[in-house]
Structure formats: C-alpha cells, structure tokens
Design an enzyme around this catalytic site. Structure first.
Site, PDB file in Angstrom:
ATOM      1  N   ARG A  25      44.658  27.577  47.108  1.00  0.00           N
ATOM      2  CA  ARG A  25      45.052  27.654  45.698  1.00  0.00           C
ATOM      3  C   ARG A  25      44.826  26.343  44.962  1.00  0.00           C
ATOM      4  NH1 ARG A  25      48.361  31.896  43.891  1.00  0.00           N
ATOM      5  NH2 ARG A  25      48.273  33.618  45.336  1.00  0.00           N
ATOM      6  N   ARG A  29      47.699  27.266  38.681  1.00  0.00           N
ATOM      7  CA  ARG A  29      48.585  26.945  37.564  1.00  0.00           C
ATOM      8  C   ARG A  29      49.164  25.543  37.543  1.00  0.00           C
ATOM      9  NH1 ARG A  29      52.087  32.201  37.928  1.00  0.00           N
ATOM     10  NH2 ARG A  29      51.697  31.527  40.041  1.00  0.00           N
ATOM     11  N   ARG A  38      43.737  29.869  30.875  1.00  0.00           N
ATOM     12  CA  ARG A  38      44.522  31.105  30.908  1.00  0.00           C
ATOM     13  C   ARG A  38      45.256  31.392  29.594  1.00  0.00           C
ATOM     14  NH1 ARG A  38      45.825  34.688  31.961  1.00  0.00           N
ATOM     15  NH2 ARG A  38      47.445  35.040  33.499  1.00  0.00           N
ATOM     16  N   ASP A  74      40.605  36.664  43.434  1.00  0.00           N
ATOM     17  CA  ASP A  74      41.897  37.006  44.020  1.00  0.00           C
ATOM     18  C   ASP A  74      41.689  38.024  45.125  1.00  0.00           C
ATOM     19  OD1 ASP A  74      44.922  36.504  43.403  1.00  0.00           O
ATOM     20  OD2 ASP A  74      44.742  38.589  44.022  1.00  0.00           O
ATOM     21  N   TYR A 151      50.191  45.414  49.915  1.00  0.00           N
ATOM     22  CA  TYR A 151      50.268  45.459  48.447  1.00  0.00           C
ATOM     23  C   TYR A 151      49.991  46.864  47.918  1.00  0.00           C
ATOM     24  CZ  TYR A 151      50.696  40.400  47.808  1.00  0.00           C
ATOM     25  OH  TYR A 151      51.165  39.115  47.799  1.00  0.00           O
TER      26      TYR A 151
END
Ligand code: CP3
Length: 347
Positions: A25, A29, A38, A74, A151
C-alpha cells in the site's frame, strides 16, 4: 546495485548488496498527493485511467528510497468484473451490491470475456512500466482465491467472515467451485500483468489466517496452487502474502509459490526454517510507523541484522516490507526513515 537489478536478484535468491525494499500500500491515503487525486477522481476511475494510475504509483518512488513499484489497482477488480458491484465511496471499506451465497449466484457471475473487462489493469502495468524506464522493479497483483471468496460471500469487509466460512462448512461443493472460478480469474489477470511488463506478481491472502490448518489445506491451498501453477508457466516469480499465517507455515510447504510475504507476527527465522528455498518478504509492523523516527530506524536496523544472521543464505532471497499495508494516517517522515535505513545498509 541499481534498484531493479537488486529487486530481480532478490527474487532469484542471488547475492545482493542489501535487501531491496518496497511497502504494501505504498501508494495510498497517507500521501497528500494521492488524496488530492482522489478528491477529484473516483477510485475505479483512478484504476481504469493509465495516466492517473501511473501518477499515484510513481509518487512514493519520488519520495522514498524504494526499489520497486506496485501497479495501482485493487484485489476487488475481479469481483467487480464478475458483476458484484463494488464501491469504496463511503470510506468504510468495500461495499458489494451482489453477494455470492447460492449456486444460482455463482451461475449469475459474468465469467465470459472476463479478461476483456479487466484489460485496464495490464494497460496500467504497461503504462507504468514505460514510466519506470527499467530503473525500478515492477509488481503486479491479484487477490488470492480464498480472500476474494470471503469478500464475495460476505459482501464487504468483516472481522470474522462468518458467512464465508460457514458456507464452506455447509456447502463445500459450492465453495470449491467458486474458489476455482476465482483462481482461474486471478491466474489470467496475473499472466496478463506479467505479459504487460510486471517482473513478478503478488497474491494477497489477507484473510487466509482466519482458517484452521485443515481448512486452509482443504479449501484455500488447492485453489491457490491451481492459480500459482498457471502463473508460474510464465517463468516469473509469484509471491503470496498471508496475514496471521504463523500457524500455516507447515501447510505452506506445499504451496507452489516462489515466496511468502510474512505478517508482523511471523518471524523470518521461523519462516526460513519452515520454508527453506522460498523467497521471504516482510514484516515490519505497520503500527510501528506511528512511533518516533528514532524507533523506526532502530527497529529497521534490528530487522536487517536479523536477516543477515538467517541460516541458509542470510539476507539473500529476502525483501524488506511491512507486515501489512501502510495505514492511512502514517507519518511520511517515518516511511522515509525506514527506506533510508534499508538503503544505508548496503555492503
Ligand atoms: O500501493 C499499493 O499497494 C496500492 C495498490 C493496492 C490497493 N489495494 C489500493 C487501494 C493494493 C495492493 C491493494 C490490495 C488490497 N485491497 C488488499 C490486500 C492487502 C491488504 O491490505 O490486506 C485488500 C484486502 C483490499 C481490499 C480493499 N480495497 C479494502 C479493504 C479497501 C478499503 C479500506 C482501505 O484500506 O481503504 C480498499 C480500497 C483501496 N484500495 C484504497 C486503496 C488506495 C483506498 C480507497 C480510497 O482511495 O478511498
């Protein structure tokens, strides 16, 4: 050694001046430049626009002494392309509009021409690969079958993925068939990224550690090996990340990947003993990056000496990384300190 050369050497378990470093990652963010992108573009839009995807993937390389890039994408691109309707817009983890709970749900998946709907990912790899000019290593990735299954059944994140794991118990046939569809999709997607210029791929089995050894062996492993065997025909290396997989080291002797990415609770020494011959990657605690810069430097040095002291080749075949993804509020200065400390270790 040059960065990409060092990364490729580690993947071959060949001698290196120091272990290479990249961080799970690393584009995300915690970087203001990512947040700025974003603020004006949706998550899927960033993934599907090569210029934007490359821009955010390059940002950490400009700032920190990293040896490899990871394409910006992703793991949930596969469920998305199968028709699950995945969104991240609420900022509380992924939300699916369609879950997989029955045989009919599986029949309803859009498996035809799946790779065509995922073409944006190999396109992003190609675009990023040009921008890297062979100076940095380049990783592609996909979700491991069990984590994707979790998921898809749950329809989002969960602490225990109880619906997914109870479905394995109540309808093992449906679980296996679903895992196989996901394995084939992951393999096809990884092969496309490798053809587009990725040096290696990583499969993320973030939730694999929830399983007992017996269930991992019975469900997750066969699907993982189905995917890994197909990908390895490319001749390029496959890495596997498992969170909370310390009880699975023995099971992982039978996994057909080239290397294992360890979480922060699994030691290199134990992993080297249990998995001789495998590339090992990891495992600094991402939470440590919230401590002081001095502590980050100290712990990174400790890890590097631990690698040098490993049996069967020392730091050869080792890659420095975190034990899980960088957390959103991580101070950049500590990420810089970690990378600088690894870079200073060359001998
Ligand atoms: O540099 C990089 O590594 C970025 C590429 C990347 C992303 N996701 C971007 C992303 C990678 C390698 C992933 C993997 C991923 N995605 C995993 C496996 C690794 C892990 O962390 O366990 C998993 C389980 C996911 C699923 C996922 N995607 C979740 C749970 C979330 C929401 C929670 C979160 O951390 O934000 C995402 C969204 C996501 N994927 C974001 C990013 C940068 C944030 C989305 C945003 O910008 O709002």
């Amino acid at each position: 050694m040059q960065r990409r050369e060092r990364f490729l050497a580690a993947l071959k378990r060949a001698p290196v001046d120091r272990p290479p470093v990249w961080l799970m990652r690393q584009a995300g963010r915690y970087l203001p430049e990512y947040r700025a992108v974003r603020a004006v573009h949706g998550f899927w839009e960033v993934c599907q626009t090569p210029e934007l995807s490359t821009k955010v993937a390059l940002e950490p390389l400009r700032k920190f002494a990293l040896d490899a890039a990871i394409v910006f994408s992703d793991i949930l691109v596969i469920p998305q392309a199968l028709g699950a309707g995945v969104s991240f817009e609420k900022g509380e983890g992924p939300v699916f509009t369609k879950t997989l709970r029955t045989r009919d749900d599986l029949r309803g998946w859009h498996t035809n021409n799946l790779i065509d709907r995922l073409q944006f990912l190999p396109n992003a790899v190609k675009h990023l690969s040009h921008a890297l000019e062979n100076q940095w290593g380049l990783l592609g990735f996909a979700g491991a079958p069990f984590t994707l299954f979790s998921y898809c059944v749950e329809g989002g994140g969960s602490d225990d993925f109880r619906l997914a794991r109870s479905l394995m118990a109540t309808d093992p046939g449906l679980a296996r068939d679903t895992l196989n569809v996901l394995a084939d999709a992951a393999a096809e997607l990884c092969l496309a990224q490798l053809s587009a210029g990725a040096d290696a791929v990583q499969l993320f089995d973030t939730w694999g550690g929830l399983l007992t050894r017996e269930d991992y062996r019975a469900f997750a492993l066969p699907a993982l090996n189905r995917a890994a065997a197909a990908i390895r025909k490319s001749g390029k290396p496959v890495m596997l990340f498992i969170k909370g997989g310390m009880h699975l080291l023995e099971v992982l002797r039978d996994v057909e990947v080239d290397g294992i990415s360890l979480d922060w609770r699994t030691s290199f020494a134990e992993a080297r003993r249990a998995l001789p011959g495998k590339i090992l990657q990891g495992q600094i605690d991402p939470v440590l990056l919230f401590a002081s810069e001095a502590i980050v430097r100290e712990r990174t040095k400790q890890l590097l000496s631990e690698l040098d002291a490993l049996p069967d080749g020392g730091a050869q075949g080792c890659i420095v990384n975190l034990g899980h993804g960088i957390l959103p509020a991580t101070p950049e200065a500590n990420v810089a300190a970690l990378c600088a400390e690894v870079a200073a270790h060359a001998h």
